[in-house]
Design an enzyme around this catalytic site. Sequence first.
Site, PDB file in Angstrom:
ATOM      1  N   CYS A   1      14.079   1.717   9.986  1.00 50.77           N
ATOM      2  CA  CYS A   1      15.287   2.416  10.405  1.00 50.77           C
ATOM      3  C   CYS A   1      15.201   3.903  10.053  1.00 50.77           C
ATOM      4  CB  CYS A   1      16.517   1.801   9.753  1.00 50.77           C
ATOM      5  SG  CYS A   1      17.131   0.325  10.595  1.00 50.77           S
TER       6      CYS A   1
ATOM      7  N   HIS B   1      21.264   5.121  10.423  1.00 49.29           N
ATOM      8  CA  HIS B   1      22.398   4.811   9.547  1.00 49.29           C
ATOM      9  C   HIS B   1      22.431   5.730   8.334  1.00 49.29           C
ATOM     10  CE1 HIS B   1      19.764   2.721   6.652  1.00 49.29           C
ATOM     11  NE2 HIS B   1      19.249   2.030   7.662  1.00 49.29           N
TER      12      HIS B   1
END
Length: 247
Positions: free
Chosen positions: A222, A206
Amino acid sequence: MALSLSLTLLVGCGGAEKKQPDVRAVVTTKARTCAEGSFRRLGSSRLAFAAIVRSQAVVSRRPGGSVFASFRRLNVNRVPTIFSIRGARVDAACKPSWYLVQIPKRPNGVTAWVAARQVTVEKVSTRILVDLSEKRVTLYKGGKKVLSSTAAIGAPATPTPTGRFYVNQRLIPADKRGPFGPGAVGVSAFSDVLTGWTQGGPIAIHGTNAPWSIGKAVSNGCIRIPNAVLRKLFDKALSGTPVLIRS
């Protein structure tokens, strides 16, 4: 950070390439026949296949075996449920009757069998390589590199899991200036340590509102990339895209 997203903050985005592939043509031998019940592996470095749940799908450890998980057409984030096809069990005419698929559940990388009638199949020509040692994300299309970027990865206490996964959902935050930036490319992996997080601690690639973190091992698992790069990745890496995360 590990992906912890509220349904009130997100809308979903769609899936794999739209042209329905002829899977039978892919698995047909030169003799144009197959042994009943034989297994054919599907996918290469240039082409992969995604299975999209029609209305509901149940999966088992072996074709026709006991059900150990079920899935609806839309997942908890209200986007299509997608599996990554690894191979097919075919009939004498080489038509798939069952697919061996990777599913978005723990343990990471788990595979199962789903009846061919419960899914539609779409082809995917992209793949993503995440190299943790180089802190780099690279996107390939048709086997050719089309995008590469330095990335932030998991901190030592919350490492990014390694293995072979796939893009299982693409999500747009309501607040594009928040910690996920303009979007999140969800990966079918889960944090090895943050098991109590929302939705089990799923992993994503992301954007970020902390550009200083790019190139560092600081996240909860992440992979963060610059927002400008994320927009390009989001547009090109459709659901079903294979993702290799290596140390």
